[in-house]
Scaffold this active site. Structure first.
Site, PDB file in Angstrom:
ATOM      1  N   TRP A  38       0.728  -1.246   0.268  1.00  0.00           N
ATOM      2  CA  TRP A  38      -0.176  -0.014  -0.028  1.00  0.00           C
ATOM      3  C   TRP A  38       0.872   1.377  -0.090  1.00  0.00           C
ATOM      4  O   TRP A  38       0.457   2.297  -0.667  1.00  0.00           O
ATOM      5  CB  TRP A  38      -0.866  -0.097   1.205  1.00  0.00           C
ATOM      6  N   ARG A  43      12.972   0.005   4.155  1.00  0.00           N
ATOM      7  CA  ARG A  43      13.947  -0.660   5.108  1.00  0.00           C
ATOM      8  C   ARG A  43      15.296  -1.408   4.528  1.00  0.00           C
ATOM      9  O   ARG A  43      16.157  -1.573   5.198  1.00  0.00           O
ATOM     10  CB  ARG A  43      13.238  -1.655   5.707  1.00  0.00           C
ATOM     11  N   LYS A  91      -4.668   0.798   8.962  1.00  0.00           N
ATOM     12  CA  LYS A  91      -6.161   0.121   9.345  1.00  0.00           C
ATOM     13  C   LYS A  91      -5.957  -0.833  10.433  1.00  0.00           C
ATOM     14  O   LYS A  91      -6.318  -2.031  10.124  1.00  0.00           O
ATOM     15  CB  LYS A  91      -6.670  -0.242   8.033  1.00  0.00           C
ATOM     16  N   ALA A 128      -4.588  -2.353  -3.376  1.00  0.00           N
ATOM     17  CA  ALA A 128      -3.041  -1.923  -3.907  1.00  0.00           C
ATOM     18  C   ALA A 128      -2.850  -2.364  -5.411  1.00  0.00           C
ATOM     19  O   ALA A 128      -2.423  -1.451  -6.147  1.00  0.00           O
ATOM     20  CB  ALA A 128      -1.883  -2.201  -3.210  1.00  0.00           C
ATOM     21  N   LYS A 172     -13.268  -3.283   9.373  1.00  0.00           N
ATOM     22  CA  LYS A 172     -13.605  -4.112   8.260  1.00  0.00           C
ATOM     23  C   LYS A 172     -12.658  -5.276   8.052  1.00  0.00           C
ATOM     24  O   LYS A 172     -12.922  -6.137   7.424  1.00  0.00           O
ATOM     25  CB  LYS A 172     -13.730  -3.161   6.942  1.00  0.00           C
ATOM     26  N   SER A 195      -7.848  -9.205  -1.394  1.00  0.00           N
ATOM     27  CA  SER A 195      -7.778  -8.775   0.080  1.00  0.00           C
ATOM     28  C   SER A 195      -6.890  -9.797   1.054  1.00  0.00           C
ATOM     29  O   SER A 195      -7.296 -10.804   0.917  1.00  0.00           O
ATOM     30  CB  SER A 195      -9.156  -8.431   0.809  1.00  0.00           C
ATOM     31  N   ARG A 196      -5.872  -9.144   1.608  1.00  0.00           N
ATOM     32  CA  ARG A 196      -5.256 -10.275   2.436  1.00  0.00           C
ATOM     33  C   ARG A 196      -5.988 -10.692   3.672  1.00  0.00           C
ATOM     34  O   ARG A 196      -5.665 -11.958   4.052  1.00  0.00           O
ATOM     35  CB  ARG A 196      -3.884  -9.828   2.872  1.00  0.00           C
ATOM     36  N   ASN A 197      -6.931  -9.849   4.285  1.00  0.00           N
ATOM     37  CA  ASN A 197      -7.643 -10.337   5.380  1.00  0.00           C
ATOM     38  C   ASN A 197      -8.723 -11.216   4.857  1.00  0.00           C
ATOM     39  O   ASN A 197      -9.019 -12.465   5.492  1.00  0.00           O
ATOM     40  CB  ASN A 197      -8.461  -9.155   5.933  1.00  0.00           C
TER      41      ASN A 197
END
Length: 336
Positions: free
Chosen positions: A16, A36, A110, A144, A195, A258-260
């Site tokens: 994202w 990083r 989020k 994303a 969500k 969606s990863r969730n």
């Protein structure tokens, strides 16, 4: 004499964060990404691609990267934060000395901090000492991968200072990304956080092949419990019906991107939490935040049965079959 373009420092170079950096650069904002790893920063600077997340997508040539936070933040009008919510406090403590006196901090996060139950904007204020008028939230149905492909998307920029929200709106408005403004930071953040937990539930239903009706129930009743909590904490109900509430929820619950939802699907297919974590390979905020979301709900007597059930499931307190029964066998009542 024309005004120079706004400058944004985007921390970090994840999925994202990279998409947000691309949006800002495409809008004409000067962007420096803080990565990083040296190899990611070097790849962005030389090949204009992020091999860690989007190896086949070209980034704007004007977008640069560095591993040095001071360099990234030098002269930045905006610090855009896209890092896991649970690592925000420690990272921000190290970055705070480099934040300029007028820099607006924009949270893309989020999640809810587990140890404190604080929203990201509250953690930012506590760690940096920055006033709320300089803390904004960007939230909406923003997958994303679709954004990186230039597909249409929109979001809400929420900040108590409407002028700051409008300035950032200008800094990220492109032909494919339409930002709206608002002042309801609480509603935007809770819509974005809860969500993720509802998407876990929807993914579980999908993995168990419970059908589209079951998924629709979870989305609809998930919005109801999100709205109950958010409004008790001071949010406006219309915010939860907007992009950061309903829009966020639909995209995250319905899309295989969606990863969730994906994590939930793995659970519904019989994987353990550890196995689903390994298979998903990215931070899944719903897993991290479920218990933290319940803290204010319990404190204010707000019923959140889906979130309660998912939190219990993640801690192996109940099985998939018991989770389904727990929701379907709740006492009947009027819809509200």
């Amino acid at each position: 004499m024309s005004k120079p373009p706004a400058r944004a420092a985007v921390f970090s170079a994840g999925s994202w964060g990279t998409a947000a950096a691309k949006i800002l650069a495409d809008a004409g904002t000067t962007v420096t990404v803080h990565a990083r790893r040296n190899e990611i920063a070097d790849a962005i600077n030389t090949s204009h691609r992020n091999p860690g997340y989007f190896p086949n997508v070209d980034l704007p040539a004007t977008l640069t990267a560095t591993t040095d936070p001071a360099t990234a933040l030098d002269g930045a009008d905006y610090l855009v934060l896209s890092i896991p919510a649970q690592s925000l406090r420690a990272n921000l403590a190290a970055w705070t000395p480099h934040i300029g006196p007028d820099t607006v901090i924009v949270s893309l996060m989020k999640g809810i901090e587990r140890d404190t139950g604080l929203r990201a904007s509250e953690v930012i204020a506590e760690v940096t000492g920055v006033g709320v008028e300089r803390i904004a939230v960007l939230s909406g149905p923003n997958l994303a991968r679709e954004i990186m492909a230039g597909q249409p998307a929109a979001a809400t920029v929420a900040c108590p200072d409407e002028n700051a929200a409008r300035r950032f709106q200008t800094a990220c408005h492109t032909s494919y990304f339409r930002p709206y403004t608002g002042t309801d930071v609480i509603g935007c953040e809770l819509g974005g956080a809860v969500k993720n937990v509802i998407a876990l539930a929807t993914g579980i239903a999908h993995g168990m092949s419970l059908g589209h009706n079951a998924e629709a129930i979870l989305i609809t009743r998930g919005l109801a419990e999100t709205t109950r909590l958010a409004t008790v904490l001071g949010a406006h109900p219309e915010t939860l019906a907007g992009l950061s509430g309903c829009g966020n929820l639909v995209a995250t619950c319905a899309s295989p991107l969606s990863r969730n939802r994906t994590f939930g699907t793995h659970l519904g297919q019989g994987m353990s939490v550890a196995e689903a974590t390994a298979a998903t390979r990215q931070t899944t905020e719903g897993v991290k935040s479920a218990e933290a979301i319940l803290e204010p709900a319990r404190a204010h007597g707000v019923e959140m049965p889906i979130t309660e059930t998912i939190a219990a499931l993640l801690r192996d307190r109940i099985s998939l079959t018991e989770a389904t029964a727990a929701l379907m066998q709740r006492p009947t009542k009027a819809e509200r």
